[in-house]
Motif scaffolding. Structure first.
Motif: not given
Length: 179
Positions: A54-59, A61-69, A78-84, A143-146
């Motif tokens: 778990r790391q902060d500031f992934l956005w 760099q390249t970062c895929f995100e899922i928002f759950i309302g 907000e979920i940040n997912l890095s290709p790393s 959900l929102g994808l970004s």
């Protein structure tokens, strides 16, 4: 499974196309896939890390995100997912609040799988604690994808739709997936 063409905020940037897909997998698991087409190889991919930290500031760099309302509620995740293969989940009480930086980590969402593939990303998220804590059914959630894509052509912001004058992934009007 539902799929969505994610649109670049800069409509003139057509060099990369991105599709997101969402599938409810089990009573509390959602799978998300991102398929990226980059024929000119503009993408800048971060180096892979071990053990899905778990790391902060992934956005940044390249970062895929899922928002759950949650329908009828102000709070969201907000979920940040890095290709790393690093990731993080954040909790908000309402639109971008609290304003802590980094935001407050959410302890009620777990990662089952995060894998970079030859086409993009494959993710499985466990929402058990989030859904049980708030007494939610799938029909309560949307959900929102970004994605933030770092490229040799600059940063590009992709989402299901962009209804704000600036790229704003926190705008719930742009979270289009309903269960």
């Amino acid at each position: 499974m539902a799929s969505y063409d994610l649109n670049a905020f800069d409509r003139r940037f057509e060099a990369i196309s991105l599709v997101g897909a969402i599938e409810q997998q089990s009573p509390y698991t959602v799978n998300v896939g991102y398929w990226l087409r980059d024929p000119n190889q503009y993408m800048q991919w971060p180096d892979i890390v071990n053990a899905h930290p778990r790391q902060d500031f992934l956005w940044e760099q390249t970062c895929f995100e899922i928002f759950i309302g949650v329908h009828g509620e102000d709070f969201y995740r907000e979920i940040n997912l890095s290709p790393s293969q690093a990731w993080q989940a954040y909790q908000f009480e309402e639109y971008r609040y609290p304003e802590d930086m980094p935001p407050q980590a959410a302890d009620d969402i777990e990662l089952n799988q995060l894998k970079r593939t030859h086409y993009g990303m494959n993710i499985s998220i466990d929402l058990t604690e989030f859904m049980l804590r708030h007494k939610l059914k799938w029909s309560d959630i949307y959900l929102g994808l970004s994605a933030v894509l770092k490229t040799s052509q600059g940063d590009h912001f992709y989402a299901m739709q962009h209804s704000s004058p600036n790229a704003d992934f926190h705008n719930k009007r742009d979270w289009l997936h309903q269960f």
